[in-house]
Design an enzyme around this catalytic site. Structure first.
Site, PDB file in Angstrom:
ATOM      1  N   LYS A  68       0.829  -1.207   0.000  1.00 36.89           N
ATOM      2  CA  LYS A  68       0.000   0.000   0.000  1.00 36.89           C
ATOM      3  C   LYS A  68       0.868   1.264   0.000  1.00 36.89           C
ATOM      4  O   LYS A  68       2.081   1.193   0.143  1.00 36.89           O
ATOM      5  CB  LYS A  68      -0.933  -0.014   1.219  1.00 36.89           C
ATOM      6  CG  LYS A  68      -1.840  -1.247   1.278  1.00 36.89           C
ATOM      7  CD  LYS A  68      -2.979  -1.198   0.278  1.00 36.89           C
ATOM      8  CE  LYS A  68      -3.543  -2.545  -0.101  1.00 36.89           C
ATOM      9  NZ  LYS A  68      -4.452  -3.183   0.837  1.00 36.89           N
TER      10      LYS A  68
HETATM   11  C1  LIG Z   1      -5.511  -4.196   1.158  1.00 36.47           C
HETATM   12  C2  LIG Z   1      -6.925  -3.823   1.407  1.00 36.47           C
HETATM   13  C3  LIG Z   1      -7.616  -4.248   2.555  1.00 36.47           C
HETATM   14  C4  LIG Z   1      -7.107  -5.297   3.508  1.00 36.47           C
HETATM   15  O1  LIG Z   1      -5.988  -4.991   4.176  1.00 36.47           O
HETATM   16  P1  LIG Z   1      -4.941  -6.119   4.644  1.00 36.47           P
HETATM   17  O2  LIG Z   1      -3.952  -5.336   5.422  1.00 36.47           O
HETATM   18  O3  LIG Z   1      -4.383  -6.744   3.421  1.00 36.47           O
HETATM   19  O4  LIG Z   1      -5.695  -7.082   5.490  1.00 36.47           O
HETATM   20  C5  LIG Z   1      -8.892  -3.753   2.761  1.00 36.47           C
HETATM   21  N1  LIG Z   1      -9.481  -2.930   1.885  1.00 36.47           N
HETATM   22  C6  LIG Z   1      -8.871  -2.534   0.764  1.00 36.47           C
HETATM   23  C7  LIG Z   1      -9.586  -1.609  -0.165  1.00 36.47           C
HETATM   24  C8  LIG Z   1      -7.574  -2.994   0.474  1.00 36.47           C
HETATM   25  O5  LIG Z   1      -6.994  -2.643  -0.671  1.00 36.47           O
END
Ligand SMILES: *Cc1c(COP(=O)(O)O)cnc(C)c1O
Length: 446
Positions: A203
């Site tokens: 991210k």
């Molecule tokens: C990556 C993501 C998540 C989940 O997060 P994790 O840390 O991978 O559990 C939730 N919502 C969105 C939109 C995401 O892109």
């Protein structure tokens, strides 16, 4: 042949590739320095991986940066979202409203609460929840709206908040794609009742496996603790309804953030605004170069609107086939790739068509989990969310620049321009869109 003709000859048909310069570290993320390494080693050598001291410092700094009273660290964004749902009162038989085009964790954790999801449509220009498609989906069982700032784009919060307040619904912002983004001057994640986000390594705000919950509400914050923070669910709790149950996690989960992640988080946070500003400058430069090119449109808020992309995670371009005589996005991306740029159609597929939302009986209810505790069959067949179902045809991936280096960015922009402007030639051998565009495993994380 003149130089210009040669230059504009598509690489797919033997012309020179638009991208000639080696990318170097322009795409590398996250940026890790000795500062991150020292912070991790400090925790390791102290044997404090499972502690909470670094996490609590990180939470304070994160809350100050986010502009909320509270921040609560989680093991993942998925865990933070599930806790946010429970903290918002989502219970057995309840419904949440969520866009169908998002990562599954925006809604799927509601299953484990005995709740279910009603999907709403996205807007084809923002790729976020369409405020005009929410109200008619509200029933007396609807508890919350999950808004996703999808592909970094700040969702249109004002009308969504107005609808939520009128119907007494909670609003959960999923900020996993948009850390630090702005909606009309306000930071995304501070507008709804609670923000929840992933901070995993792929991210924009990338610190390892981790998630964060942010809110101004003591009640929501403490419910988040009660749900999955064994060790912190203790006599510091002020919420009366929670007090009888202290010491054991009410969700039966253990969701604390790993302190190697919090240590990295503290360092990454100190640099995030500066690094994000450089990403913004690079990405806006890329799109400014492509302004007015037929068939492709920037996915970014208008300049001067006070709204701004946060980090440009999963950034997309909008594809408008009608401006290119119907050229398929598959063929367009093929031509871009030949120029030396990684490019593919679509993004996550619409969730409402996946079997997990239609036929799977996860918990043994003897019927699909989606409707196990519902008062009607609220499943949504193909054809029910027409914009979401065209998602793979209306957008494509673009490069995610982490540095402002004009030459490389110009070469990448030229690849998209060549493909769009060469559409007539591309139409000749266009076999149409491949049936399986988009997917579930979109992002490669090292
Ligand atoms: C990556 C993501 C998540 C989940 O997060 P994790 O840390 O991978 O559990 C939730 N919502 C969105 C939109 C995401 O892109």
């Amino acid at each position: 042949m003149t130089t210009t003709t040669t230059q504009s000859q598509l690489a797919l048909f033997g012309g020179p590739k638009a991208v000639q310069t080696e990318p170097g570290d322009i795409f590398n993320w996250p940026i890790i320095t000795e500062e991150d390494e020292a912070a991790v080693l400090e925790v390791l050598r102290r044997g404090a991986m499972s502690g909470t001291d670094v996490t609590k410092q990180f939470e304070q700094e994160f809350a100050a940066w986010q502009g909320t009273t509270y921040a609560l660290g989680f093991s993942t964004g998925t865990a933070a979202l599930q806790a946010a749902m429970w903290a918002c009162g989502v219970r057995v038989g309840d419904e949440i409203i969520c866009p169908s085009v998002t990562y599954w964790a925006s809604c799927l954790p509601c299953y484990s609460l005995g709740a279910t999801v009603v999907f709403a449509e996205i807007d084809p220009d923002t790729l976020c929840l369409d405020p005009a498609d929410i109200e008619h989906r509200i029933t007396d069982r609807t508890k919350a709206i999950v808004v996703v700032h999808y592909c970094s784009y700040p969702a249109d919060m004002d009308p969504i908040m107005a609808i939520a307040r009128q119907h007494n619904l909670m609003v959960i912002e999923d900020v996993s794609h948009a850390h630090g983004g702005l909606y009309k001057g306000r930071k995304v994640g501070t507008i709804g009742d609670v923000g929840a986000m992933s901070c995993m390594s792929g991210k924009s705000f990338a610190i390892g496996e981790a998630g964060m919950l942010v809110t101004d509400s003591r009640d929501i914050y403490e419910h988040g603790i009660a749900w999955g923070h064994y060790g912190r669910f203790n006599d510091t709790i002020e919420t009366e309804a929670l007090k009888p149950f202290i010491n054991l996690p009410m969700g039966g989960y253990k969701y604390r953030m790993h302190q190697l992640s919090s240590a990295v988080g503290r360092v990454q946070l100190r640099h995030y605004d500066a690094r994000n500003a450089e990403i913004l400058k690079a990405m806006h430069y890329f799109w400014d170069l492509l302004e007015g090119v037929p068939g492709i449109k920037a996915h970014r808020p208008a300049k001067g609107s006070g709204s701004e992309m946060g980090g440009w995670y999963a950034s997309r371009g909008l594809y408008r086939t009608e401006e290119l005589d119907g050229l398929s996005v598959s063929r367009f991306c093929e031509a871009v790739r030949a120029e030396g740029v990684s490019c593919s159609p679509g993004i996550n597929k619409p969730l409402h068509l996946h079997p997990l939302f239609n036929t799977a009986d996860v918990y043994g209810h003897g019927k699909p989990t989606r409707i196990a505790n519902a008062n009607r069959d609220l499943r949504q067949p193909r054809g029910s969310l027409p914009v979401s179902e065209t998602i793979a045809e209306i957008c494509f991936s673009i490069p995610w620049f982490k540095h402002y280096r004009p030459t490389i960015i110009e070469e990448h922009a030229a690849a998209f321009r060549k493909a769009a402007e060469g559409y007539e030639e591309l139409l000749k051998d266009d076999k149409g869109n491949s049936p399986d565009m988009g997917g579930w495993h979109f992002f490669r994380h090292g």
